[in-house]
Design an enzyme around this catalytic site. Structure first.
Site, mmCIF file in Angstrom:
data_model
loop_
_atom_site.group_PDB
_atom_site.id
_atom_site.type_symbol
_atom_site.label_atom_id
_atom_site.label_comp_id
_atom_site.label_asym_id
_atom_site.label_seq_id
_atom_site.Cartn_x
_atom_site.Cartn_y
_atom_site.Cartn_z
ATOM 1 N N SER A 1 0.804 -1.253 -0.118
ATOM 2 C CA SER A 1 -0.101 0.075 -0.026
ATOM 3 C C SER A 1 0.815 1.269 0.038
ATOM 4 O O SER A 1 0.356 2.330 -0.627
ATOM 5 C CB SER A 1 -1.112 -0.036 1.184
ATOM 6 O OG SER A 1 -0.176 -0.167 2.515
ATOM 7 N N HIS B 1 -5.460 -3.395 -2.382
ATOM 8 C CA HIS B 1 -5.354 -2.282 -3.437
ATOM 9 C C HIS B 1 -5.088 -2.864 -4.806
ATOM 10 O O HIS B 1 -5.027 -1.941 -5.706
ATOM 11 C CB HIS B 1 -3.780 -1.492 -3.055
ATOM 12 C CG HIS B 1 -3.725 -0.781 -1.817
ATOM 13 N ND1 HIS B 1 -4.344 0.665 -1.527
ATOM 14 C CD2 HIS B 1 -3.826 -1.243 -0.645
ATOM 15 C CE1 HIS B 1 -4.129 0.852 -0.328
ATOM 16 N NE2 HIS B 1 -3.794 -0.080 0.553
ATOM 17 N N LYS C 1 -11.403 0.555 -0.978
ATOM 18 C CA LYS C 1 -10.502 1.183 -2.008
ATOM 19 C C LYS C 1 -11.103 1.569 -3.526
ATOM 20 O O LYS C 1 -11.798 2.446 -3.782
ATOM 21 C CB LYS C 1 -9.417 0.484 -1.927
ATOM 22 C CG LYS C 1 -9.076 0.572 -0.128
ATOM 23 C CD LYS C 1 -7.674 0.400 -0.115
ATOM 24 C CE LYS C 1 -7.122 -0.184 1.276
ATOM 25 N NZ LYS C 1 -7.563 0.844 2.588
HETATM 26 C C1 LIG Z 1 -3.137 -3.552 2.325
HETATM 27 C C2 LIG Z 1 -4.252 -3.305 3.337
HETATM 28 N N1 LIG Z 1 -4.940 -4.345 3.786
HETATM 29 C C3 LIG Z 1 -5.950 -3.925 4.462
HETATM 30 C C4 LIG Z 1 -6.338 -2.552 4.712
HETATM 31 C C5 LIG Z 1 -7.565 -2.363 5.562
HETATM 32 O O1 LIG Z 1 -8.701 -2.154 4.819
HETATM 33 P P1 LIG Z 1 -9.908 -0.985 5.692
HETATM 34 O O2 LIG Z 1 -9.421 0.542 5.246
HETATM 35 O O3 LIG Z 1 -11.179 -1.423 4.512
HETATM 36 O O4 LIG Z 1 -9.949 -1.302 6.795
HETATM 37 C C6 LIG Z 1 -5.572 -1.464 3.975
HETATM 38 C C7 LIG Z 1 -6.034 -0.152 4.462
HETATM 39 O O5 LIG Z 1 -5.354 0.854 4.496
HETATM 40 C C8 LIG Z 1 -4.390 -2.048 3.338
HETATM 41 O O6 LIG Z 1 -3.925 -0.723 2.859
#
Ligand SMILES: Cc1ncc(COP(=O)(O)O)c(C=O)c1O
Length: 386
Positions: free
Chosen positions: A180, A208, A239
């Site tokens: 991310s 992502h 996202k």
């Molecule tokens: C790689 C990754 N996994 C999980 C999440 C968590 O997702 P959510 O924002 O829907 O809680 C994020 C969020 O920033 C992320 O970047």
């Protein structure tokens, strides 16, 4: 005695190190613009990669649902929180992911924590990439399993750790598919081989990449043609889908187990059903409008090459996330402020979101950015590079 006085010292230290974060109150307006402290900024910091968060079809889906139902879901899914809208979305997600089943969580964070802790515990071992998202890291810590962290993307290191780990009951390898912060991709082809060779479960987080990569938009596992060899796929609705919530997709037995054992699922109120209805609409758009992802990736390639020509270090990203490595947090935040003065919101990312010395500006591109909006950002970056 003031038992919380220590917090003042800690906050002062963060401020001194330029690591203190302040909550911004942002009001989204049209054209990917946000109003922050009275200033209207063009938003290059959102993960709304396909421009769906403001799509009238999502808003209509939530509104239609609410015309004849309620907002709050009132209980966890296993009590009375799981509605027809959740169940429809789960069927749709399973079709989309080409898996037997899927399960919707109230966030992607909860999906990662819940899935990992349901799969492993004391007596087990997890192999986790050093740059995995905080929700994976926290899932690993909470699980009680031993955690072996491999150097980011270093498959030789992972293999060494796998070879050394004996006497454990279960093994789990876990990784983001698209990282991310730096926008780099995991070596999924090698990861599936290692998981098979060392009889480990493999879980990937496509947060992502869902909606962006692959012919059908399922993510990097589809794009790299390895999805049949990945038994546990986590994704998020928050996202590219422009909504909120997370999900896990896989075999029926996997989903049945997680629904029984993931504490972030069992002991947490289900997301509002209207949110699930909006996510269903978003998923239909992802399936019916593939030009959104192809156009986005073309725009990202062009921005990246312009930034590289200006001398910026865009690291190893090949995606809609364009990191600009700056290094030092103070300088990173100064550049972010300069961009804000020019009318752009581009977040500066500092430790603990990235390792020390790797602070960066993170440009998130969206299908909804116009060519002209992108051009003005590139021009401004050119001026800052001088
Ligand atoms: C790689 C990754 N996994 C999980 C999440 C968590 O997702 P959510 O924002 O829907 O809680 C994020 C969020 O920033 C992320 O970047």
């Amino acid at each position: 005695m003031d038992s919380l006085r220590w917090i003042d010292d800690e906050l002062a230290l963060l401020e001194q190190q330029r690591l203190l974060r302040r909550l911004l109150t942002c009001s989204p307006v049209e054209d990917l613009r946000i109003v922050v402290k009275g200033q209207t900024l063009l938003n290059f910091g959102s993960n709304d990669y396909l421009g769906l968060a403001s799509d009238p079809r999502l808003i209509a889906a939530a509104r239609n649902y609410l015309e004849s139902s309620v907002w709050g879901s009132g209980a966890s899914p296993l009590v009375t929180g799981h509605t027809g809208a959740h169940s429809d979305l789960e069927k749709q997600l399973a079709d989309f992911e080409a898996t037997e089943a899927a399960l919707v969580f109230s966030s992607g964070f909860a999906a990662n924590v819940g899935t990992i802790t349901a799969l492993v515990g004391h007596g087990d071992v997890i192999f986790s990439d050093a740059k995995n998202h905080a929700s994976i890291i926290d899932g690993c810590r909470l699980s009680g399993a031993k955690v072996r962290v491999f150097v980011h993307g270093d498959m030789a290191h992972l293999e060494k750790l796998l070879a050394q780990a004996s006497g454990f009951r279960r093994r789990l390898i876990t990784t983001d598919s698209l990282f991310s912060m730096d926008g780099s991709a995991a070596s999924l082809d090698r990861l599936v081989e290692l998981a098979e060779q060392y009889e480990a479960m493999l879980m990937i987080d496509e947060a992502h990449a869902t909606g962006i990569f692959g012919n059908a938009g399922r993510g990097l596992a589809e794009a790299m043609n390895v999805e049949d060899r990945i038994p546990i796929k986590v994704g998020t609705l928050s996202k590219a889908l422009g909504c909120a919530g997370g999900f896990v997709a896989g075999s029926r037995r996997l989903i049945d187990w997680i629904a029984n054992r993931a504490r972030t699922y069992v002991f947490s109120t289900a997301q509002p059903a209207a949110g699930a209805a909006a996510a269903s609409a978003a998923l239909r758009i992802v399936q019916e409008e593939p030009h959104r992802r192809t156009t986005l990736l073309k725009k990202a390639n062009s921005v990246r090459s312009h930034l590289q020509d200006q001398g910026w270090n865009t690291v190893s990203s090949d995606s809609q996330i364009i990191p600009i490595l700056i290094g030092e947090p103070g300088w990173t935040m100064s550049l972010a402020s300069r961009l804000r003065e020019e009318g752009f919101f581009v977040p500066g990312i500092r430790p603990p979101s990235v390792p020390d010395g790797e602070s960066l500006l993170r440009i998130s591109l969206s299908y909804a950015h116009t060519d002209q909006q992108i051009e003005t950002l590139v021009q401004t970056m050119g001026q800052l590079a001088r």
